[in-house]
Design a protein around this motif. Structure first.
Motif, mmCIF file in Angstrom:
data_model
loop_
_atom_site.group_PDB
_atom_site.id
_atom_site.type_symbol
_atom_site.label_atom_id
_atom_site.label_comp_id
_atom_site.label_asym_id
_atom_site.label_seq_id
_atom_site.Cartn_x
_atom_site.Cartn_y
_atom_site.Cartn_z
ATOM 1 N N GLY A 1 -1.304 72.138 -30.945
ATOM 2 C CA GLY A 1 -1.860 72.585 -32.233
ATOM 3 C C GLY A 1 -1.366 73.965 -32.589
ATOM 4 N N LYS A 2 -0.883 74.721 -31.611
ATOM 5 C CA LYS A 2 -0.379 76.061 -31.857
ATOM 6 C C LYS A 2 1.066 76.215 -31.382
ATOM 7 N N ALA A 3 1.356 75.651 -30.198
ATOM 8 C CA ALA A 3 2.698 75.818 -29.635
ATOM 9 C C ALA A 3 3.012 74.626 -28.736
ATOM 10 N N PHE A 4 4.297 74.559 -28.345
ATOM 11 C CA PHE A 4 4.716 73.517 -27.407
ATOM 12 C C PHE A 4 4.372 73.961 -25.987
ATOM 13 N N VAL A 5 3.636 73.122 -25.288
ATOM 14 C CA VAL A 5 3.204 73.436 -23.927
ATOM 15 C C VAL A 5 3.914 72.467 -22.969
ATOM 16 N N GLN A 6 4.592 73.008 -21.964
ATOM 17 C CA GLN A 6 5.299 72.169 -21.013
ATOM 18 C C GLN A 6 4.303 71.463 -20.096
ATOM 19 N N LEU A 7 4.547 70.141 -19.890
ATOM 20 C CA LEU A 7 3.699 69.345 -19.026
ATOM 21 C C LEU A 7 4.389 69.150 -17.682
ATOM 22 N N PRO A 8 3.611 69.086 -16.628
ATOM 23 C CA PRO A 8 4.217 68.806 -15.321
ATOM 24 C C PRO A 8 4.598 67.330 -15.225
ATOM 25 N N GLY A 9 5.767 67.065 -14.692
ATOM 26 C CA GLY A 9 6.174 65.678 -14.475
ATOM 27 C C GLY A 9 5.759 65.231 -13.092
ATOM 28 N N LEU A 10 5.341 63.974 -12.963
ATOM 29 C CA LEU A 10 5.006 63.461 -11.643
ATOM 30 C C LEU A 10 6.268 63.313 -10.796
ATOM 31 N N LEU A 11 7.380 62.900 -11.472
ATOM 32 C CA LEU A 11 8.665 62.753 -10.797
ATOM 33 C C LEU A 11 9.762 63.297 -11.678
ATOM 34 N N ASP A 12 10.700 63.980 -11.053
ATOM 35 C CA ASP A 12 11.876 64.479 -11.755
ATOM 36 C C ASP A 12 13.088 64.088 -10.901
ATOM 37 N N VAL A 13 13.907 63.185 -11.408
ATOM 38 C CA VAL A 13 15.029 62.650 -10.638
ATOM 39 C C VAL A 13 16.343 63.067 -11.313
ATOM 40 N N ILE A 14 17.230 63.669 -10.538
ATOM 41 C CA ILE A 14 18.526 64.109 -11.052
ATOM 42 C C ILE A 14 19.627 63.347 -10.296
ATOM 43 N N TYR A 15 20.580 62.752 -11.054
ATOM 44 C CA TYR A 15 21.671 61.959 -10.484
ATOM 45 C C TYR A 15 22.990 62.713 -10.617
ATOM 46 N N GLN A 16 23.838 62.595 -9.608
ATOM 47 C CA GLN A 16 25.168 63.204 -9.651
ATOM 48 C C GLN A 16 26.222 62.154 -9.296
ATOM 49 N N TYR A 17 27.382 62.223 -9.990
ATOM 50 C CA TYR A 17 28.452 61.240 -9.821
ATOM 51 C C TYR A 17 29.773 61.952 -9.509
ATOM 52 N N ASP A 18 30.659 61.234 -8.824
ATOM 53 C CA ASP A 18 31.982 61.808 -8.585
ATOM 54 C C ASP A 18 32.916 61.436 -9.743
ATOM 55 N N THR A 19 34.196 61.799 -9.611
ATOM 56 C CA THR A 19 35.145 61.574 -10.708
ATOM 57 C C THR A 19 35.420 60.089 -10.950
ATOM 58 N N GLU A 20 35.114 59.233 -9.983
ATOM 59 C CA GLU A 20 35.332 57.798 -10.153
ATOM 60 C C GLU A 20 34.065 57.070 -10.577
ATOM 61 N N GLY A 21 33.041 57.828 -10.946
ATOM 62 C CA GLY A 21 31.825 57.221 -11.463
ATOM 63 C C GLY A 21 30.858 56.741 -10.411
ATOM 64 N N ARG A 22 31.082 57.077 -9.142
ATOM 65 C CA ARG A 22 30.174 56.665 -8.092
ATOM 66 C C ARG A 22 29.075 57.708 -7.900
ATOM 67 N N MET A 23 27.843 57.232 -7.735
ATOM 68 C CA MET A 23 26.734 58.161 -7.523
ATOM 69 C C MET A 23 26.835 58.732 -6.110
ATOM 70 N N VAL A 24 26.952 60.044 -6.007
ATOM 71 C CA VAL A 24 27.135 60.683 -4.709
ATOM 72 C C VAL A 24 25.886 61.443 -4.265
ATOM 73 N N ALA A 25 24.952 61.703 -5.184
ATOM 74 C CA ALA A 25 23.753 62.439 -4.790
ATOM 75 C C ALA A 25 22.628 62.144 -5.765
ATOM 76 N N LYS A 26 21.414 62.206 -5.247
ATOM 77 C CA LYS A 26 20.225 62.059 -6.081
ATOM 78 C C LYS A 26 19.143 62.947 -5.501
ATOM 79 N N SER A 27 18.475 63.652 -6.406
ATOM 80 C CA SER A 27 17.399 64.553 -5.989
ATOM 81 C C SER A 27 16.116 64.125 -6.680
ATOM 82 N N ILE A 28 15.069 63.884 -5.881
ATOM 83 C CA ILE A 28 13.785 63.459 -6.425
ATOM 84 C C ILE A 28 12.754 64.538 -6.118
ATOM 85 N N THR A 29 12.160 65.069 -7.175
ATOM 86 C CA THR A 29 11.105 66.074 -7.012
ATOM 87 C C THR A 29 9.782 65.457 -7.445
#
Length: 306
Positions: free
Chosen positions: A249-277
Motif C-alpha cells: 500500500g506504500k512501497a514494495f516489500v521483499q518477501l522471503p522465498g521458501l526455496l531459491d534455486v540457481i542453475y549454471q550451464y557450461d558452453t555446451e548447454g550442460r547443467m554443471v551446477a545447481k544451488s538450492i537455498t
C-alpha cells in the motif's frame, strides 16, 4: 516325340513290358496300355487292322521312321502319321486336334496317390508322421510356456509406455532428488516462478508462499520505478535476481522465498551446477556439482553444504 513327353514315354515302355508278360492277345495288351486315348505297340505290324477314330497309336520302333517312336491316327481307311501341320492345339485341357479330329491324349484320373504331390509356394504336402503328430495335439492347445524372466532387449516402445536404456538409467540416477527440501514446502500454498535464459534454459527458480490471498502479477525484469497501477497486496517477481515483492500500500516489500534455486550451464548447454537455498530461521544452502564424460553422459554428482 512332339506330343508325349519323355516321362510319359518311359511310363508307356514300362507298361509295354508288363503287358507283354501278363497278356496274351493284342487286344488285351492294348487295353492294358491305354492312357487316355493313347495306345502303344512295339511294331507297326502289331497295329489293329482297323483303328479307332480319334485315338493315338504309338509305334515304339517304326521301321519306316529309322526305328524311332512314331505316332499314328486312323482316318477310317488307313493309319496316318501324326506330326507337322497335321497337329495343332485344342482349347480343352488334355486334347489336341490331330489330322483334323479332336483327340484326347490325357485324361486326369479322379484320384491319384498323394506321393506324386510336391510342396508349393503357399501350400505344402503333409507326411504321415506330421499327420500323427497333429492328431496327438489336443483341441485349442497352446504348448507355449512364457519364461519367468527374459531380457529387456526384446521390449519395444509402446504408445503410452517406453522401455529404458542403460544410458537413460545412468542419467536418471544422477539427477538429485528434491526430497532435501520437500518437507519445507506445503505445495498447496506456494507459487513457483521461473527465470529463463535466451536458450530457454531455467536459470533461476523461486518457490515462495504468502500468495494464497494475493493478486499475483506477471514477472518483471527490474523492480518497477513507481507503485502506480499496483493495488495493495499485488505481488511480483524480479526474475533476474529471483526476488519476490509485495506492494503493501506504500512501497514494495521483499518477501522471503521458501526455496531459491540457481542453475549454471557450461558452453555446451550442460547443467554443471545447481544451488538450492532453503529459507527458514537460518537459510540453508545445498550445492550440487555435475561431472560429465567425453560423450556428454553425466557420470557423477557432488553434493555439499555451502
Amino acid at each position: 516325340m512332339d506330343i508325349v513327353s519323355y516321362s510319359k514315354a518311359a511310363k508307356v515302355e514300362r507298361e509295354v513290358r508288363e503287358a507283354r508278360d501278363s497278356y496274351m492277345t493284342l487286344d488285351n495288351r492294348m487295353e492294358a496300355l491305354s492312357i487316355g486315348n493313347v495306345a502303344s505297340v512295339k511294331l507297326k505290324s502289331e497295329l489293329p487292322t482297323k483303328g479307332d477314330n480319334g485315338r493315338v497309336y504309338m509305334v515304339q520302333k517304326d521301321i519306316g521312321n529309322q526305328n524311332e517312336p512314331t505316332l499314328y491316327t486312323y482316318d477310317g481307311l488307313a493309319y496316318v502319321k501324326a506330326g507337322g501341320d497335321r497337329l495343332s492345339n485344342h482349347t480343352e485341357n488334355g486334347a489336341i486336334i490331330l489330322n483334323g479330329t479332336k483327340t484326347v491324349v490325357y485324361t486326369h484320373p479322379d484320384t491319384h496317390d498323394a506321393d506324386m504331390l510336391t510342396d508349393g509356394n503357399i501350400r505344402v504336402v503333409m507326411t504321415r508322421e506330421e499327420r500323427i503328430k497333429l492328431s496327438n495335439i489336443e483341441p485349442s492347445a497352446n504348448h507355449y510356456i512364457h519364461p519367468d524372466i527374459h531380457s529387456a532387449d526384446m521390449i519395444v516402445d509402446g504408445k503410452d509406455h517406453v522401455s529404458m536404456t542403460r544410458e537413460e538409467r545412468s542419467k536418471l540416477r544422477s539427477i538429485d532428488s528434491w526430497e532435501v527440501y520437500s518437507d519445507l514446502v506445503d505445495y498447496a500454498d506456494v507459487f513457483t516462478y521461473f527465470a529463463f535464459d535466451e536458450q530457454g534454459r531455467i536459470i533461476r527458480q523461486v518457490v515462495t508462499d504468502n500468495y494464497t490471498e494475493q493478486s499475483v502479477r506477471e514477472p518483471v525484469w527490474t523492480l518497477p520505478p513507481s507503485t502506480d497501477d499496483y493495488a495493495e497486496n499485488d505481488s511480483l517477481m524480479v526474475i533476474p535476481v529471483g526476488e519476490v515483492y509485495r506492494f503493501d500500500g506504500k512501497a514494495f516489500v521483499q518477501l522471503p522465498g521458501l526455496l531459491d534455486v540457481i542453475y549454471q550451464y557450461d558452453t555446451e548447454g550442460r547443467m554443471v551446477a545447481k544451488s538450492i537455498t532453503a529459507m527458514g530461521t537460518t537459510p540453508m544452502q545445498t550445492k550440487f556439482s555435475y561431472i560429465y564424460d567425453s560423450l556428454g553422459n553425466r557420470i557423477a554428482v557432488k553434493k555439499y553444504q555451502g
